[in-house]
Design a protein around this motif. Sequence first.
Motif, PDB file in Angstrom:
ATOM      1  N   VAL A  23       0.727  -1.224  -0.210  1.00  0.00           N
ATOM      2  CA  VAL A  23       0.049   0.189   0.094  1.00  0.00           C
ATOM      3  C   VAL A  23       1.043   1.100  -0.009  1.00  0.00           C
ATOM      4  O   VAL A  23       1.865   1.102   0.710  1.00  0.00           O
ATOM      5  N   TRP A  25       2.636   4.770   0.866  1.00  0.00           N
ATOM      6  CA  TRP A  25       2.612   5.555   2.174  1.00  0.00           C
ATOM      7  C   TRP A  25       1.553   6.687   2.131  1.00  0.00           C
ATOM      8  O   TRP A  25       1.315   7.244   3.218  1.00  0.00           O
ATOM      9  N   HIS A  28      -2.506   5.592   0.308  1.00  0.00           N
ATOM     10  CA  HIS A  28      -2.924   4.195   0.852  1.00  0.00           C
ATOM     11  C   HIS A  28      -3.542   3.655  -0.328  1.00  0.00           C
ATOM     12  O   HIS A  28      -4.559   2.849  -0.172  1.00  0.00           O
ATOM     13  N   THR A  29      -3.097   3.829  -1.562  1.00  0.00           N
ATOM     14  CA  THR A  29      -3.675   2.912  -2.697  1.00  0.00           C
ATOM     15  C   THR A  29      -2.896   1.662  -2.857  1.00  0.00           C
ATOM     16  O   THR A  29      -1.703   1.667  -2.564  1.00  0.00           O
ATOM     17  N   SER A  43      -3.448  -2.946   4.527  1.00  0.00           N
ATOM     18  CA  SER A  43      -3.361  -1.855   5.138  1.00  0.00           C
ATOM     19  C   SER A  43      -4.664  -1.644   5.898  1.00  0.00           C
ATOM     20  O   SER A  43      -5.814  -2.160   5.385  1.00  0.00           O
ATOM     21  N   TYR A  45      -5.904   1.052   6.329  1.00  0.00           N
ATOM     22  CA  TYR A  45      -6.733   2.214   5.866  1.00  0.00           C
ATOM     23  C   TYR A  45      -7.395   1.866   4.821  1.00  0.00           C
ATOM     24  O   TYR A  45      -6.961   1.027   4.146  1.00  0.00           O
ATOM     25  N   VAL A  47      -8.898   2.662   1.032  1.00  0.00           N
ATOM     26  CA  VAL A  47      -8.587   3.116   0.002  1.00  0.00           C
ATOM     27  C   VAL A  47      -9.209   4.664  -0.303  1.00  0.00           C
ATOM     28  O   VAL A  47     -10.612   4.592  -0.467  1.00  0.00           O
TER      29      VAL A  47
END
Length: 157
Positions: A23, A25, A28-29, A43, A45, A47
């Motif tokens: 992912v 940084w 967060h893709t 991740s 997080y 996307v």
Amino acid sequence: MSRNTGRLICPRCGANNFDTVSVCWKCHTGLPVAKGNTPAVPSPYPVAPPIPAPAPSASHGASPGDADPAAARRAAIALALTLPWLGLPVGWICMMTGNYRQQAIGRLCATWSLIALIFHLMLTFVAAQSLGSLLVQTLSILRPARQESYESPRGLP
């Protein structure tokens, strides 16, 4: 951490990532998995959706590329003539940029600063001379004049 690790470029934001992550940084893709590497822990997080570019508006002013070159020249000359000690290094800094327009403005600012510095130094010299003579006159007025006697000692003619 090994120095031989490769890098991955995020397809969404262009950020530089280690090849050991899955992912980005920055945004967060999810990143494509490099050959021979196992993806890292997913991740936590979500996307984020892509951020649209802001629409140009008249209230935000012009972009830096749309600056008025005549206004920049006037500002450079005004800086050079009013504050030549500051205008000279500012002109040098502008001449070190990669932008041709900024280099031209820097040359203009540095040239006018040098002319103004010569003029300011001449004015400073004239002011120092007149101030020195005024100081000498003031001291001569304040100091009582000596009265010297032209009589020879012991009555000799």
